[in-house]
Structure formats: structure tokens, C-alpha cells
Design an enzyme around this catalytic site. Structure first.
Site, short mmCIF file in Angstrom:
data_model
loop_
_atom_site.label_atom_id
_atom_site.label_comp_id
_atom_site.label_asym_id
_atom_site.label_seq_id
_atom_site.Cartn_x
_atom_site.Cartn_y
_atom_site.Cartn_z
N GLU B 357 0.68 -1.29 0.07
CA GLU B 357 0.24 -0.04 -0.37
C GLU B 357 0.94 1.50 0.34
OE1 GLU B 357 -2.33 0.32 3.28
OE2 GLU B 357 -3.80 1.58 2.76
N HIS B 382 -4.32 -5.03 -0.89
CA HIS B 382 -4.03 -3.78 -1.77
C HIS B 382 -3.20 -4.40 -2.51
CE1 HIS B 382 -6.16 -1.11 0.48
NE2 HIS B 382 -5.70 -0.83 1.68
ZN LIG Z 1 -6.70 -2.37 4.99
#
Ligand SMILES: [Zn+2]
Ligand SMILES: [Zn+2]
Lengths: 509, 509
Positions: B357, B382
Site C-alpha cells: 500500500e 491492497h
Molecule cells: Zn486495510
């Protein structure tokens, strides 16, 4: 076919070792740091520049590069994450940037004819020449023209005023000149607010382009402009230029109009003069461009002219391209018949298509990259959307068709905001053939090639890119140019000498 | 090993035809439309959903989908290109969105415990309960607590006020409630101005999280909150939920504190009650999460507790994860020894790591995705940066480790602005294993899963994605869940029935 058995053994081990480490690592509870190291190295080796063999000096130089790049990343305002208009003052102060300015970058393969030269030169030099008239449009832009007499008023524009007279009247000519500069570039203090959408920024882009037009199509200015452009790129340590050129008619003060052949000859003469004075500069070639707003039959006519130009100017003419905003223009496939005709008739006209300068996926325009390849393009201009098309991407790689990546252009024209998200990061991580270029540096308030190299190296290529990355990018700009194999060899050997000098002169203390 | 010869012939032709067409196309002057068609189809077949075999009804339904998606693209304000806060009113009016709301979406596999429920429920319901106190912090946020007596004043906060008393005093309780709602979400009218950087938006994110804390960790509210969350996801046609849960201590009015085992039991009880009343809802499992701010020895202790929880609640406990902003936290590799211990001791504790992320390339944090895989993660939360790592991406695919894509979260937390540039577009174009999830919908002013499905389908997957894409995304959410093979089969068959009904009920007129 007798293979050296020990070599075979080594090869088998080289293949087996990572496999065995991999199985061991994935089966065991604790991840094996050797397998991790192997995977990290493997990934690094696939990246642009990852397989470049470095000399002792280059390795030392790389220590400096690494340090400077880390410095860029450690500030809270990371320039590639910001809009270029806001990042530029930070980049100008960066040590890494001044190193990249000195670096021999090879060629700039995607630059447009009338966005070569810092616009302040146009204002401070060209608009101060005699017989220069200005008018102010209803949309608060400007138009210029050179004329011996008062020109006829243009629609949606004020009466033409002789600049000499106007400047004598106004209190502050600096303010006037600055307002001209603002009209000739896209620069603005708050670009996110001024350009809320791609539509708005493209409109402004075309407006600035028209404002420049009256100045640069004046025949004497046209030649000076190109000379000045070569000077600025050469000063930025670019040794070769491929120019997307509209080859417009130019006008003389006496009202005479010169045709495309004059324009081509002008390029040839100016180049010859420049190289005469700067023997280190390798040269320049022209990619004739037409606007994609035309229809297929108009294109057929233009292509006939392009072939004539190609025959008459084989040295300087590289090929043909279509320009203008792709999203609102006709897709390449619409023109496919016309574009196939030269090859059908056995005539040579290399293509260098802009393709994939779009954020939309799955539209007809988004197909332009595949169609460019099917039409045998020599390179892909932008190819911003290429990563959305694995099949087309693979074809581009197989065919050795390089992508011309123009980071600042893509950001200013709102294809991407944070340059760390530029899709070229993926292309670079896979070692896809690509070159860095600057598209329309003058319109973006940039110049030469170094700003785009900075964005590509610091923002797009990531922390693990190194001196090998820079070297491969520079070499690519010659390898994927339109030069003949022999010329490429010559250019590469000149570049190599410049490069070695650059590395030695910039070793860390 | 006897092969059917006619089958072999067909196979050879299937392989040869495109090759021959390709050679013919690239050698001939005119591009062959059949080869072009073949390449386009090939690319389409690689995309997420590209190989899903569609029924007659699904093909008909797809006509409607196509039409609605084109409508979204034809407006000048294309919602996925805009910030979600500005796009939401447009999405709410979209016909495609209301269709996606009705669509059975399978499971939501990446949602956090305290961002499940529309915050207006917290304000309009929870803060109106008796004994609820509020204080206003120096940084213009709020804190809440339930208490029988006046609580001790907290540092950097005003005196605690009983909300019942405060509401009786103020002229306009709606204004007060709205100010609470603003404090509990990130929503703001002009997000680009309010959140100029990732640092600023993360600070605000954490602030909102703390503001929610005092309400949702009150034991009775904790249970009601989860029940309400299940209700809202179920109403959004999500049939299964995997919850990233901090499993905090909860407090009773009498000052009693409940431990993690209470919290786990609470989840189990509430779920049982909810499923009892909504037999169509398949269930929910919990991924215990710790904040990555802890050190390795603290993690070792937490992992011991996680294993105990895993043993005591095998049905509802799915595994373990680390949460908090990656860019400012310790990289996963720092924890690798501690995280390897359960497996070393032959104990089962599946991992579901947040990783990648980040926008930065080549940093230690950017290595988290590889390290998550080496630590045998079951999914990647992510994986925003995965496309920068071809080797890691290939490993994730080989291991069948799906990426949990949360478009709105990534946009609001400023990893990407225009969702057409979301890297999941590349993953989808390659058919990489992935699921769509909503991360913290309540904090982003979203709810359930449909908004993220809209962004993924309209903004990320492009115009060529279709009903097959939606189907594969929904099926993926069960296939890549932590459910047992048998449970997956059961869930899939329930989903299939819902899906068929959905398609039939929404055929174009
Ligand atoms: Zn999360
Ligand atoms: Zn261009």
C-alpha cells in the site's frame, strides 16, 4: 553441436539452484534469505538497465547517484509526486538534477517543432524584431504576425498593434512581456484549479500553440527558432534530435509564401550550419506530422507529399506521424487503408505513431497502439495505455518497437497526477524497450530533456534504478532512433566517449 | 498416452493459424483484419472474466450492462476520474450503480472492524443512548465514552459533557450531529485542498478512527455495531464477510473490562443471531490484526495469543495480519523471525498481510509483498505496488495468492487520483487473481461493497469488461476466501442461485 559438458553442468545448476531454493523456501517454515535475495536480484536484472555491466568508475559514480537519489526521497515534498509547475523550483535546486543536466543523454526522439525553445526567447528576442504586430483575442489570448503594413483585423481579435509602438506607450514593458510568456506556455500558479479536466487543459494547450504560430512561421524566425532549439538541446547535453514537424508554409515580409520543400530545406541548412559550429552535435531528423483532424482522402494526399519529401530529403526525413489529441480524434484504424498505400506500392515511409495517449480503456482510440504496430510503426509515441494491453505490449517487445515516454507531458495534460503512478514504471520494471523524451518542453515551462530524465529516474524508475538505468536510457535513444545502423554505431561511439568523461568528472570525492 | 489424432490436428491448427496470420500480417503491406481480430480476442480472453462461459440469459443481460456502461463514459464528468467524495452523488444517480447494488457480489474479504457501518448510525443511534459523554479535543476532533459517572478529563480534551445535557442546551441538535458525522469520516467538500498529501490524509484517518473508538469499544455497542454492519453488507447483497479485527478490550458501564476472548465470543454470538434471522447470509470470519507500530518481541506475544484464539475459535478465526500505514511503519521483513515461529512449531496461523500500500518504489516497505509471499500469506491486502514487481507478481500468481483491491480506499488515501490509472487495471488485463473490497467504507463515506464494485467495473476494468468480469470477481471472493473447500462449494452454490435470479430479473426489456 558439441556442448562443453562442464558448461552444461553450470547451466543446469544455474537453473536448478533457484528452483531448489524456491521449493525449500516455500516448504520450510522460515523464509530462506538466499531465495529472497535471489528473487530480488532477478527482479532487478529484468529492470531497464538491470543487465548493464558497469565499470569500476561507473560503480563508484553510482555511490554518488544513490546518495543523491535518497536525498530527493527524504524530503517531505517529493517532486515527482507534485505537479511539475510546483515541482520545478525544487528540481532546479536539486543536485541530482544538475548532474542529470551534465549527463550525455543521447537523443531526444519525441519533440515537437514549435515547443523546442524556451518561450522567453520568443518574447525577448523575436517579438522585439521590427514589423511585429500583436492582437488580443476575445478569449484573452494573443496572436502575432510580421508585416510591412497594418494587417487586416482577424475575427475575434483586437486591432493589430505594432509592438514597437505599443511598447513605447505602456508603462511597464516587463509586465507586457510576462503576459505574453504566460500566453505562450501552460504554466500557471495553481494548475489543479486552472485545469480541472483534460478538456480544459487541451483547449489551453491548443490556444498556446496558435499563439506561437504567427511568430514561428515567419520564414526568418522559423530558421532562427530551429537553430535556437538545437542550441538549447545541445546545451542540455542532448546530441541528437528527432523532430515531429508539421512542415507548415512559412511567410516572408513581402507576403511571399514558402512551401513544404522550402521548410525541409530550411531544416537541412540550419542543421548544417549548427553542426558546423558544434561538431559534437550528431544531427537531427524530421518526422513529418499531420493533424488527425483530417479525413482519409486528405490523408492520402498528404501521404503522397510525404513520399515525395522522403525521396527528396532521405537524409533528414525520418518518416510520418499523426498528431493532435487522440481521445477526440479519429482512431488510427479509420486511416488504415490510406496508411497502407505507400507499402502496398512498395514505397518506403516509416511511421512513428502517437498512440495510447489516453486514460480510457477499451475504446476504439485505446486500440491505436495495436493498430500502430500492425501498420508497422517504428516507435510508439507515449504508449501511456500500453500496460492495459498485455498482447499489444508483448507484440511491441517482440517487434523491438520502443515506447517514447514523456513524463511531464503526461502529467501536465492530466493523464496522471503523481508520476510514481506513471505506467512506464511497469514497462521499466520489465525492461520494455523505451526512451525518455520531452514532447513539448517549452509549452510545459520545461526545456531540453533533463527535467523528463529527472522525473523518469527519480519518480518512475524507483530507488533501485541506478547508473545502469541511465546508461541504458541514453543508449536506447540511439538504438531506437531512425538512424542507419552505421550512423548508430558512430553516434554510440561519440556518446560513449562523452559518457566516460562525464562519469570520471563526477566521481564522488 | 494415446492421443486422439483429430484432436491433435485441431490443436496444431489452433496454434498455427494465429502464427501464420501473424507472419502474413506483419510481412504484408496491409494489416490483416483477421489477425487484428485474433489479437483483440486473445487480449480479451486473458482479462479477468474473459474466459467465463456465459449463458443465453447472461449474454442478454450483458447488452444492458454494455449500454449502461457506455452511458457512464459519455458524460463529461466521468465519476472514476474524480475524487470519490465528488463522484459519489453522480454514482448514486447512476443506473449501473443501482444494478451493481442488486448484484450478488459474494464476499467482502478486506474490511476493517470499525469502518463497517455508516457513521450516521453511530451518531443517530449510539450517541443518543444514555450515559454517553463527549469531549472536544484541541485539534477540533471529538472523543466519546459511556460512563455512569462524570469521567476524568482526558489530556488535550475539554471537560466531558453528557450528550443528553448538551443536546438539551444547544439550539440545533442537527448541526451538532452533523459536526459529529464530519468528525467520524474523512468526507470533505474539497478533498484536494483539505488533504494536500498522504501525511495529512493519514493523520486525519487515524484521528477519525480514534473518535470512533470510545463508542464502538463499549461492550453493548460493540455487539450492536457488528450486527448493524452485517445488516448493511447483507442489504448491499454481500453474503460473506472477512473482518480485519483488532479484537480490542471492551468496557462495560460498571467499569468492567472484557478481554479478547470475550470479543471473539461476541462476534460468534452476534453472527449466529444474524444468520438465524437471515439464513441467506453465509457467514463471517475474523482476521486478527495488530498494529505494525509494535516491536518484534511484542509481536511474539501477540502471535501466541493469536494461536490460542485460533485453537479456541477455529470456525470464526481466519488468521492474522498487521495493520497501520506501511510507509511509516516497520517493513514486514523486520518481523520475519517472529512471524515464522508459529509454522516452525507446527502451529497453524494463516496470514493475510496488508502489503504494497505504497507509491514508493525500491524502498524496504516496497519489499513487503515479496516478504508476505515468502511468509506464506493467503492473500495480499491492497498490493497496490505489485505491478512494479514482475517477479513478485508472477510468484503471487503461481501461488494462487489473490490481491485484495480496494479502489476507493486507495484514492482517498492518495495513492492514486484518477482511478483509471489504478494498477489493478493491469492486473485485471492479465487475469491476475484478485478480489474487490472496500477496506474502510464508513470512513470514506461509502458503504458496503457496491461503490468499490462500481469503480472497479467502470473505472478500472475498462469498456471491454462485461458480465463475465462481474461474475469472476464475485466467484473470486468465495474462491480466495478463508473458507474450507466444502464451505466454498456450499457458498458458491448459494451464490449461483442468487446470481441466476439476479440476471433473470434484470434482463433488458
Ligand atoms: Zn486495510
Ligand atoms: Zn507528442
Amino acid at each position: 553441436m558439441s556442448a562443453n559438458p562442464s558448461k552444461v553442468t553450470i547451466k543446469a545448476t544455474a537453473l536448478l539452484l533457484p528452483l531448489l531454493l524456491g521449493i525449500a523456501a516455500l516448504c520450510s517454515a522460515v523464509p530462506d534469505p538466499r531465495y529472497r535475495e535471489y528473487l530480488i536480484k532477478k527482479e532487478r536484472s529484468q529492470q531497464t538497465g538491470g543487465r548493464v555491466v558497469l565499470s569500476e568508475a561507473e560503480l563508484q559514480f553510482n555511490v554518488l547517484l544513490d546518495k543523491l537519489k535518497l536525498q530527493e526521497m527524504e524530503t517531505s515534498d517529493f517532486p515527482p509526486a507534485m505537479h511539475f509547475f510546483k515541482a520545478k523550483p525544487l528540481i532546479d535546486r536539486s543536485k541530482l538534477f544538475s548532474l542529470l543536466q551534465k549527463m550525455p543523454k543521447g537523443g531526444a526522439l519525441h519533440v515537437h517543432d514549435f515547443a523546442l525553445v524556451d518561450v522567453s526567447w520568443l518574447v525577448k528576442n523575436v517579438t522585439y524584431r521590427p514589423h511585429c504586430y500583436v492582437c488580443f483575442t476575445d478569449s484573452s489570448s494573443v496572436r502575432f504576425v510580421f508585416s510591412l503594413h497594418q494587417p487586416k483585423t482577424s475575427p475575434q481579435c483586437s486591432k493589430w498593434m505594432l509592438l514597437e509602438t505599443l511598447r513605447a506607450k505602456v508603462d511597464n514593458t516587463t509586465d507586457l512581456d510576462n503576459s505574453f510568456i504566460r500566453n505562450l506556455t501552460l504554466y500557471t500558479y495553481d494548475p489543479e484549479v486552472a485545469y480541472p479536466s483534460q478538456d480544459v487543459v487541451w483547449k489551453r494547450f491548443e490556444e498556446a500553440f496558435i499563439a506561437v504560430w504567427g511568430l514561428v512561421t515567419h520564414a526568418p524566425v522559423f530558421k532562427d527558432y530551429f537553430y535556437e532549439g538545437l542550441k538549447q538541446f545541445n546545451a542540455d547535453n542532448v546530441m541528437y534530435l528527432e523532430l515531429r514537424a508539421l512542415l507548415p508554409q512559412t511567410y516572408e515580409l513581402d507576403g511571399n509564401i514558402n512551401n513544404r520543400f522550402w521548410t525541409m530545406r530550411a531544416y537541412q541548412e540550419v542543421l548544417k550550419e549548427f553542426v558546423g559550429k558544434h561538431p559534437d552535435f550528431f544531427g537531427s531528423r524530421v518526422i513529418f506530422t499531420a493533424h488527425r483532424g483530417i479525413n482519409a482522402s486528405e490523408l492520402t494526399d498528404i501521404l503522397k507529399e510525404a513520399i515525395k519529401l522522403q525521396e527528396e530529403f532521405p537524409e533528414i526525413m525520418a518518416g510520418f506521424d499523426l498528431v493532435g489529441r487522440e481521445d477526440t480524434g479519429r482512431p488510427l484504424w479509420y486511416f488504415s487503408k490510406a496508411l497502407s498505400q505507400p507499402a502496398e506500392h512498395g514505397l518506403s515511409l516509416p511511421y512513428f505513431f502517437h498512440a495510447g495517449e489516453t486514460d480510457f480503456q477499451g475504446t476504439d482510440v485505446d486500440q491505436n497502439m495495436l493498430d500502430a504496430l500492425l501498420l508497422n510503426t517504428s516507435r510508439i509515441g507515449h504508449g501511456f495505455a500500453l500496460v492495459h494491453h498485455p498482447t499489444t505490449k508483448a507484440l511491441s517487445r517482440q517487434m523491438g518497437v520502443a515506447v517514447e515516454v514523456c513524463p511531464i507531458s503526461n502529467q501536465v495534460l492530466k493523464l496522471v497526477s503523481d508520476l510514481r503512478n506513471h505506467p512506464a514504471a511497469m514497462l521499466m520494471s520489465e525492461g520494455h524497450p523505451l526512451v525518455i523524451s520531452s514532447d513539448d518542453p517549452a509549452l510545459f515551462g520545461a526545456s531540453g530533456l533533463s527535467y523528463d530524465f529527472y522525473e523518469a529516474f527519480v519518480g518512475i524508475a524507483g530507488l533501485k534504478s541506478d547508473v545502469g538505468t541511465l546508461k541504458e536510457l541514453a543508449v536506447n535513444s540511439i538504438r531506437y532512433s531512425s538512424l542507419s545502423p552505421q550512423q548508430k554505431e558512430e553516434a554510440l561511439s561519440i556518446w560513449q566517449k562523452k559518457w566516460e568523461r562525464f562519469v570520471v568528472e563526477n566521481l564522488p570525492q
